[in-house]
Design a protein around this motif. Structure first.
Motif, PDB file in Angstrom:
ATOM      1  N   VAL A 181       7.671   2.545-130.879  1.00  0.00           N
ATOM      2  CA  VAL A 181       8.139   1.437-130.047  1.00  0.00           C
ATOM      3  C   VAL A 181       9.178   0.622-130.809  1.00  0.00           C
ATOM      4  CG1 VAL A 181       7.465  -0.668-128.841  1.00  0.00           C
ATOM      5  CG2 VAL A 181       5.975   1.335-128.779  1.00  0.00           C
ATOM      6  N   THR A 226      13.825   0.132-122.960  1.00  0.00           N
ATOM      7  CA  THR A 226      12.665   1.005-123.111  1.00  0.00           C
ATOM      8  C   THR A 226      12.936   2.386-122.528  1.00  0.00           C
ATOM      9  OG1 THR A 226      11.165  -0.886-123.014  1.00  0.00           O
ATOM     10  CG2 THR A 226      10.214   1.276-122.588  1.00  0.00           C
ATOM     11  N   GLY A 229      15.560   4.143-124.703  1.00  0.00           N
ATOM     12  CA  GLY A 229      14.909   4.490-125.966  1.00  0.00           C
ATOM     13  C   GLY A 229      13.949   5.655-125.812  1.00  0.00           C
ATOM     14  N   ALA A 230      13.247   5.696-124.673  1.00  0.00           N
ATOM     15  CA  ALA A 230      12.322   6.805-124.420  1.00  0.00           C
ATOM     16  C   ALA A 230      13.072   8.126-124.294  1.00  0.00           C
ATOM     17  CB  ALA A 230      11.514   6.529-123.152  1.00  0.00           C
ATOM     18  N   PHE A 233       5.335   2.790-124.825  1.00  0.00           N
ATOM     19  CA  PHE A 233       6.600   2.253-124.313  1.00  0.00           C
ATOM     20  C   PHE A 233       6.356   1.411-123.067  1.00  0.00           C
ATOM     21  CE2 PHE A 233       9.007   6.170-126.067  1.00  0.00           C
ATOM     22  CZ  PHE A 233       9.005   5.609-127.328  1.00  0.00           C
ATOM     23  N   SER A 248       4.516  -1.819-123.936  1.00  0.00           N
ATOM     24  CA  SER A 248       5.301  -2.766-124.728  1.00  0.00           C
ATOM     25  C   SER A 248       6.043  -3.777-123.866  1.00  0.00           C
ATOM     26  CB  SER A 248       6.305  -2.016-125.604  1.00  0.00           C
ATOM     27  OG  SER A 248       7.316  -1.400-124.819  1.00  0.00           O
ATOM     28  N   ASN A 249       6.315  -3.428-122.631  1.00  0.00           N
ATOM     29  CA  ASN A 249       7.035  -4.347-121.759  1.00  0.00           C
ATOM     30  C   ASN A 249       6.240  -5.617-121.471  1.00  0.00           C
ATOM     31  OD1 ASN A 249       9.732  -3.156-120.445  1.00  0.00           O
ATOM     32  ND2 ASN A 249       8.339  -1.466-120.853  1.00  0.00           N
ATOM     33  N   SER A 290      12.297   2.963-131.053  1.00  0.00           N
ATOM     34  CA  SER A 290      12.941   3.433-129.830  1.00  0.00           C
ATOM     35  C   SER A 290      13.596   2.304-129.047  1.00  0.00           C
ATOM     36  CB  SER A 290      11.912   4.147-128.941  1.00  0.00           C
ATOM     37  OG  SER A 290      11.433   5.310-129.571  1.00  0.00           O
ATOM     38  N   LEU A 291      12.991   1.115-129.065  1.00  0.00           N
ATOM     39  CA  LEU A 291      13.598  -0.011-128.348  1.00  0.00           C
ATOM     40  C   LEU A 291      14.992  -0.345-128.862  1.00  0.00           C
ATOM     41  CD1 LEU A 291      10.553  -2.379-127.759  1.00  0.00           C
ATOM     42  CD2 LEU A 291      11.990  -1.343-126.010  1.00  0.00           C
ATOM     43  N   LEU A 349       4.852   7.443-125.413  1.00  0.00           N
ATOM     44  CA  LEU A 349       5.397   7.110-124.093  1.00  0.00           C
ATOM     45  C   LEU A 349       4.510   6.088-123.387  1.00  0.00           C
ATOM     46  CD1 LEU A 349       6.640  10.610-122.878  1.00  0.00           C
ATOM     47  CD2 LEU A 349       8.037   8.654-123.555  1.00  0.00           C
TER      48      LEU A 349
END
Length: 489
Positions: free
Chosen positions: A107, A133, A136-137, A349, A352-353, A110-111, A346
């Motif tokens: 996370v 996100t 980044g994913a 991800f 994380s939002n 990738s962000l 994933l």
């Protein structure tokens, strides 16, 4: 041969390849961009000092990895070494700390990859957490595919990404040195202790600095796939620490000289882009965004290698589900471990939002990872002293490089861990310690099931073997260890 008994492909990487992987693992451009604001928040203008004083014990840990890799070639690295010297439970904790820190990094890494990619087209989109996100994913999935394709493909991709990144950083190091407009005058106090707010303030800075350096030890996780690995992996790690130390110092000093405290605070994970715009208006910001993006993607790749090779070793030892030890028939990569890491990352991800902005997520994740890094680096530093205890008094070099320096590095890591607990936010502590605690469940379950890992053949550097004892291939060598053969492989 069954799929589960196949080993990783040996003799794929050479010395130059592993040095590149060590540098890429520490992600120079990404670390500077993502962590400078966090470091400045902890120690102000004392960032160069924090990086300097953390580099000394970090070299001790690199020496520990170098010495341990000479007597035990294992994709699990510290997971195997600590388990065979200190205690199997501590070995599992060491491996689990790497797994959790690397997974959290999916996370944290990738962000910014998504954010920097968007910034190349529209800077306004870079702060959109949801869109960052998604992008980044996508980068993460691409790197997942590269790692699945094998060590040879992985290192080829790394040579391109890291080559371009380092070329851009070298250019801007020169430009920053020549920059004089509105520049602050360099002050030697930036390398002293005056900017730390007491002992606890220094510990907070050192914890962040540890995150800067983290990742060079990917060379040890690649040991089963490296030529002459007993020499190569440790040497590459030491060179990697030296290279990134120079880059970190140069750019942290450059940020102090060129940017104001307000610019650093307001731009968070975009500090390098602002620096680039200051020293080369127009093109500078864009080029350094490219460098950060490539660095972030490159270190996603090396982190994936670390976590999947560690899980592979755990699956092979049956301290985690044995399916994690399965190797792809064509690519000789631990495909089950790669798939599991991909699915978990994933899911993270998406979760994380809910945590807030990109900057908030990065600050908590970096601090949490720092705690876990301190644990497994510190345990490795103790492990080498135990493994080499019978040789430490044979020469001054053995005493200093195989004992005293790694021991000091280990004690420093544990001290930083304890001191930082009183300084970090509750969420960072929960992420850091909670992640470690989760590992107790599989550890106790597979211990009760009787994994051979919990009845280890002890590592002892004073014992040597002849070529006649060494089975062919890393998987065979690993099996021989648990059959009680001598331990020098």
């Amino acid at each position: 041969m069954s799929n589960s008994s196949r080993g990783l492909r040996s003799n794929v990487l050479g010395t130059f390849d592993t040095v590149v992987m060590a540098v890429a693992g520490s992600a120079p451009a990404y670390s500077i961009a993502a962590t400078t604001a966090v470091l400045a928040g902890a120690v102000g203008l004392g960032g160069p000092a924090a990086l300097l004083y953390c580099a000394i014990p970090m070299l001790g840990i690199a020496l520990a990895f170098s010495h341990l890799s000479r007597i035990d070639v294992n994709a699990g690295a510290s997971y195997s070494w600590v388990g065979r010297t200190l205690h199997p439970f501590l070995g599992f904790v060491s491996g689990w700390a790497l797994v959790i820190s690397a997974t959290i990094f999916m996370v944290a890494g990738s962000l910014p990859a998504g954010s920097m990619t968007l910034a190349l087209f529209d800077e306004g989109l870079a702060d959109d957490t949801a869109l960052s996100t998604v992008v980044g994913a996508v980068w993460f999935l691409v790197m997942l595919g590269v790692v699945l394709g094998g060590a040879r493909l992985t290192v080829r991709a790394q040579l391109v990404m890291s080559g371009v990144e380092l070329a851009i950083l070298a250019l801007f190091a020169v430009l920053a040195f020549l920059h004089t407009d509105n520049a602050r005058v360099f002050d030697w106090s930036w390398l002293g202790f005056g900017h730390f707010d007491g002992v606890s303030g220094f510990a907070s800075g050192a914890l962040v600095a540890a995150f800067y350096y983290w990742g060079w030890d990917v060379t040890s996780n690649l040991s089963e796939e490296t030529r002459d690995s007993r020499r190569t992996t440790g040497l590459a790690g030491l060179i990697g620490v030296g290279v990134v130390f120079v880059l970190f110092e140069v750019f942290t000093i450059a940020v102090n000289v060129v940017l104001s405290a307000r610019q650093i605070e307001d731009n968070g994970a975009n500090v390098l882009a602002v620096l680039g715009e200051e020293v080369w208006p127009g093109w500078g910001g864009k080029l350094l965004i490219v460098a950060v993006m490539l660095s972030t993607v490159a270190t996603l790749e090396t982190t994936l290698i670390q976590v999947t090779r560690t899980l592979f070793a755990m699956g092979r030892d049956r301290t985690m589900p044995s399916a994690l030890g399965r190797v792809h028939r064509r690519w000789n990569t631990p495909w089950v471990a790669i798939a599991v890491v991909g699915a978990v990352a994933l899911a993270m991800f998406v979760a994380s939002n809910a945590l807030g902005s990109v900057g908030d997520i990065l600050a908590d994740a970096i601090s949490a990872i720092g705690l876990q890094i301190a644990v497994y680096y510190g345990l490795a530093g103790l492990a080498v002293v135990v493994a080499y205890r019978k040789r430490l008094l044979k020469s001054p070099a053995d005493f200093v490089f195989g004992g005293l320096w790694p021991l000091c590095g280990a004690l420093f890591m544990f001290w930083v861990f304890v001191e930082a607990l009183g300084e970090l936010s509750p969420s960072a502590i929960w992420i850091g310690l909670g992640g470690l605690a989760v590992g107790l469940a599989p550890m106790l379950r597979y211990w009760r099931k009787g994994s051979d890992y919990y009845r280890p053949a002890r590592l002892d550097a004073s014992r040597t073997v002849t070529a006649d004892y060494v089975p062919e291939g890393p998987a065979a060598a690993h099996a021989a260890v648990h059959d009680g053969l001598p331990t020098d492989f």
